[in-house]
Scaffold this motif. Structure first.
Motif, PDB file in Angstrom:
ATOM      1  N   HIS A 171       0.853  -1.183   0.000  1.00 60.79           N
ATOM      2  CA  HIS A 171       0.000   0.000   0.000  1.00 60.79           C
ATOM      3  C   HIS A 171       0.896   1.243   0.000  1.00 60.79           C
ATOM      4  O   HIS A 171       2.005   1.218   0.554  1.00 60.79           O
ATOM      5  CB  HIS A 171      -0.880  -0.041   1.245  1.00 60.79           C
ATOM      6  N   VAL A 172       0.422   2.350  -0.610  1.00 64.94           N
ATOM      7  CA  VAL A 172       1.218   3.572  -0.617  1.00 64.94           C
ATOM      8  C   VAL A 172       0.308   4.775  -0.352  1.00 64.94           C
ATOM      9  O   VAL A 172      -0.870   4.771  -0.730  1.00 64.94           O
ATOM     10  CB  VAL A 172       1.951   3.741  -1.966  1.00 64.94           C
ATOM     11  N   THR A 173       0.853   5.764   0.340  1.00 64.15           N
ATOM     12  CA  THR A 173       0.147   7.028   0.588  1.00 64.15           C
ATOM     13  C   THR A 173       1.009   8.175   0.087  1.00 64.15           C
ATOM     14  O   THR A 173       2.175   8.302   0.466  1.00 64.15           O
ATOM     15  CB  THR A 173      -0.132   7.227   2.083  1.00 64.15           C
ATOM     16  N   ARG A 204      -9.011   0.435  -5.947  1.00 65.57           N
ATOM     17  CA  ARG A 204      -7.765   0.407  -5.160  1.00 65.57           C
ATOM     18  C   ARG A 204      -7.234   1.825  -4.919  1.00 65.57           C
ATOM     19  O   ARG A 204      -6.430   2.042  -4.017  1.00 65.57           O
ATOM     20  CB  ARG A 204      -6.676  -0.392  -5.897  1.00 65.57           C
ATOM     21  N   PHE A 205      -7.679   2.752  -5.732  1.00 65.10           N
ATOM     22  CA  PHE A 205      -7.276   4.155  -5.598  1.00 65.10           C
ATOM     23  C   PHE A 205      -8.333   4.889  -4.769  1.00 65.10           C
ATOM     24  O   PHE A 205      -9.531   4.797  -5.047  1.00 65.10           O
ATOM     25  CB  PHE A 205      -7.163   4.821  -6.966  1.00 65.10           C
ATOM     26  N   SER A 206      -7.874   5.623  -3.773  1.00 62.38           N
ATOM     27  CA  SER A 206      -8.779   6.440  -2.967  1.00 62.38           C
ATOM     28  C   SER A 206      -8.047   7.703  -2.548  1.00 62.38           C
ATOM     29  O   SER A 206      -6.816   7.772  -2.617  1.00 62.38           O
ATOM     30  CB  SER A 206      -9.268   5.679  -1.732  1.00 62.38           C
ATOM     31  N   ALA A 207      -8.788   8.688  -2.138  1.00 60.47           N
ATOM     32  CA  ALA A 207      -8.176   9.952  -1.730  1.00 60.47           C
ATOM     33  C   ALA A 207      -9.059  10.623  -0.699  1.00 60.47           C
ATOM     34  O   ALA A 207     -10.215  10.246  -0.491  1.00 60.47           O
ATOM     35  CB  ALA A 207      -7.977  10.864  -2.947  1.00 60.47           C
ATOM     36  N   ARG A 208      -8.498  11.625  -0.068  1.00 58.65           N
ATOM     37  CA  ARG A 208      -9.276  12.447   0.834  1.00 58.65           C
ATOM     38  C   ARG A 208      -8.625  13.816   0.944  1.00 58.65           C
ATOM     39  O   ARG A 208      -7.436  13.971   0.641  1.00 58.65           O
ATOM     40  CB  ARG A 208      -9.400  11.803   2.213  1.00 58.65           C
ATOM     41  N   GLN A 209      -9.411  14.785   1.401  1.00 63.46           N
ATOM     42  CA  GLN A 209      -8.912  16.132   1.611  1.00 63.46           C
ATOM     43  C   GLN A 209      -9.190  16.530   3.045  1.00 63.46           C
ATOM     44  O   GLN A 209     -10.272  16.245   3.582  1.00 63.46           O
ATOM     45  CB  GLN A 209      -9.584  17.123   0.658  1.00 63.46           C
ATOM     46  N   ASN A 237      -4.236   7.414  -1.781  1.00 59.63           N
ATOM     47  CA  ASN A 237      -3.890   6.082  -1.319  1.00 59.63           C
ATOM     48  C   ASN A 237      -4.097   5.065  -2.438  1.00 59.63           C
ATOM     49  O   ASN A 237      -5.098   5.125  -3.152  1.00 59.63           O
ATOM     50  CB  ASN A 237      -4.764   5.687  -0.120  1.00 59.63           C
ATOM     51  N   VAL A 238      -3.146   4.166  -2.570  1.00 56.26           N
ATOM     52  CA  VAL A 238      -3.271   3.091  -3.544  1.00 56.26           C
ATOM     53  C   VAL A 238      -2.990   1.776  -2.828  1.00 56.26           C
ATOM     54  O   VAL A 238      -1.920   1.616  -2.219  1.00 56.26           O
ATOM     55  CB  VAL A 238      -2.309   3.258  -4.734  1.00 56.26           C
ATOM     56  N   ASN A 239      -3.956   0.864  -2.870  1.00 54.68           N
ATOM     57  CA  ASN A 239      -3.813  -0.450  -2.243  1.00 54.68           C
ATOM     58  C   ASN A 239      -3.414  -1.502  -3.265  1.00 54.68           C
ATOM     59  O   ASN A 239      -3.609  -1.323  -4.473  1.00 54.68           O
ATOM     60  CB  ASN A 239      -5.147  -0.869  -1.604  1.00 54.68           C
ATOM     61  N   ALA A 240      -2.869  -2.609  -2.741  1.00 51.28           N
ATOM     62  CA  ALA A 240      -2.566  -3.775  -3.580  1.00 51.28           C
ATOM     63  C   ALA A 240      -1.847  -3.365  -4.855  1.00 51.28           C
ATOM     64  O   ALA A 240      -2.318  -3.616  -5.973  1.00 51.28           O
ATOM     65  CB  ALA A 240      -3.851  -4.535  -3.903  1.00 51.28           C
ATOM     66  N   LEU A 241      -0.710  -2.723  -4.708  1.00 47.28           N
ATOM     67  CA  LEU A 241       0.026  -2.155  -5.838  1.00 47.28           C
ATOM     68  C   LEU A 241       0.347  -3.190  -6.905  1.00 47.28           C
ATOM     69  O   LEU A 241       0.716  -4.339  -6.609  1.00 47.28           O
ATOM     70  CB  LEU A 241       1.315  -1.516  -5.344  1.00 47.28           C
ATOM     71  N   LEU A 242       0.199  -2.757  -8.155  1.00 43.35           N
ATOM     72  CA  LEU A 242       0.556  -3.550  -9.325  1.00 43.35           C
ATOM     73  C   LEU A 242       1.728  -2.897 -10.035  1.00 43.35           C
ATOM     74  O   LEU A 242       1.968  -1.688  -9.872  1.00 43.35           O
ATOM     75  CB  LEU A 242      -0.625  -3.646 -10.286  1.00 43.35           C
ATOM     76  N   LYS A 270     -13.213  19.430   0.854  1.00 38.33           N
ATOM     77  CA  LYS A 270     -13.217  18.091   1.458  1.00 38.33           C
ATOM     78  C   LYS A 270     -14.222  17.131   0.832  1.00 38.33           C
ATOM     79  O   LYS A 270     -14.367  16.002   1.311  1.00 38.33           O
ATOM     80  CB  LYS A 270     -13.455  18.181   2.974  1.00 38.33           C
ATOM     81  N   GLU A 271     -14.892  17.552  -0.226  1.00 36.81           N
ATOM     82  CA  GLU A 271     -15.838  16.676  -0.897  1.00 36.81           C
ATOM     83  C   GLU A 271     -15.273  16.235  -2.249  1.00 36.81           C
ATOM     84  O   GLU A 271     -14.672  17.029  -2.977  1.00 36.81           O
ATOM     85  CB  GLU A 271     -17.170  17.387  -1.129  1.00 36.81           C
ATOM     86  N   GLU A 272     -15.494  14.960  -2.589  1.00 34.26           N
ATOM     87  CA  GLU A 272     -15.074  14.471  -3.890  1.00 34.26           C
ATOM     88  C   GLU A 272     -15.991  15.060  -4.956  1.00 34.26           C
ATOM     89  O   GLU A 272     -17.213  14.895  -4.904  1.00 34.26           O
ATOM     90  CB  GLU A 272     -15.138  12.944  -3.930  1.00 34.26           C
ATOM     91  N   ARG A 273     -15.413  15.701  -5.958  1.00 35.19           N
ATOM     92  CA  ARG A 273     -16.193  16.324  -7.031  1.00 35.19           C
ATOM     93  C   ARG A 273     -16.036  15.574  -8.350  1.00 35.19           C
ATOM     94  O   ARG A 273     -16.770  15.845  -9.299  1.00 35.19           O
ATOM     95  CB  ARG A 273     -15.772  17.778  -7.235  1.00 35.19           C
TER      96      ARG A 273
END
Lengths: 113, 111
Positions: free
Chosen positions: B18-20, B63-68, B77-82, B52-55
């Motif tokens: 996982h990476v941030t 696997r890709f996610s983000a936040r503000q 954030n990326v999980n289970a990297l390929l 702070k809202e996803e637009r």
């Protein structure tokens, strides 16, 4: 779906030899067209925004123009330090509050001394 | 004025990890967007956040996610990297819908 096509893919110029880069686009409605410069391994550097056909903007040796279907980046008397990848991107008005940019693949410009 | 800052600048990860990635926008900018750029291609849109809202979300797997955060900084954030996730990840900030200014990027290599 928005599409941006840039040509040529690569351009090699002699110092002082003027030329133009092309950006053709397809969008539902154009909110804005953006030009960026990108050096290797770096993030894109903002150059210009164009909003409506007929608009022109200049910065040093660069001039950007816009029509309803394409934009040109004119480079006058380029110098070796102008060597970079030039990226074109569009914002589609149908995106609502999503201001995403759709990029072309870029034109790699090399200016030889 | 400081521009957009991203950290780290370079990162090597192993498949499955996982990476941030982190981004601080230009002061006064409330919108942050994330892009992925693979070699020889233009940047591809991943996410946009405003107040702070996803637009917006691009065509990337879950696997890709983000936040503000309340200070308008952001994490990707990326999980289970390929192996195919290897790329330059770019953060851009804007006042709102205006010109986007990019950071120097984070070069992610997945081995």
């Amino acid at each position: 779906e928005d599409q941006v096509t840039q040509s040529p893919e690569a351009l090699r110029l002699q110092e002082g030899e003027s030329s133009s880069l092309n950006c053709s686009y397809t969008v539902s409605g154009l909110r804005g067209l953006f030009w960026y410069r990108q050096d290797p391994g770096k993030g894109p550097e903002f150059l210009f925004t164009l909003y409506s056909a007929g608009e022109e903007k200049e910065k040093e040796r660069l001039k950007a123009t816009l029509t309803k279907k394409e934009s040109f980046l004119h480079i006058t008397a380029p110098k070796p330090e102008d060597s970079a990848t030039y990226l074109c991107a569009v914002q589609d008005i149908s995106g609502g509050s999503n201001y995403k940019l759709t990029f072309g693949k870029g034109t790699l410009l090399t200016v030889n001394p | 004025d400081a521009g957009v800052t991203q950290s780290p600048t370079h990162l090597i990860k192993t498949r499955g990890q996982h990476v941030t990635l982190r981004c601080s926008p230009i002061s006064g900018h409330k919108s942050v967007s994330w892009y992925q750029q693979v070699l020889g291609q233009g940047p591809q849109f991943i996410f946009q956040y405003y107040e702070k809202e996803e637009r917006g979300r691009g065509n990337f797997p879950d696997r890709f996610s983000a936040r503000q955060f309340p200070n308008y900084s952001s994490e990707l954030n990326v999980n289970a990297l390929l192996l195919g996730d290897s790329a330059l990840y770019l953060c851009a900030s804007s006042f709102y819908g205006s010109e986007a200014f990019f950071g120097q990027g984070t070069r992610l290599t997945v081995v």
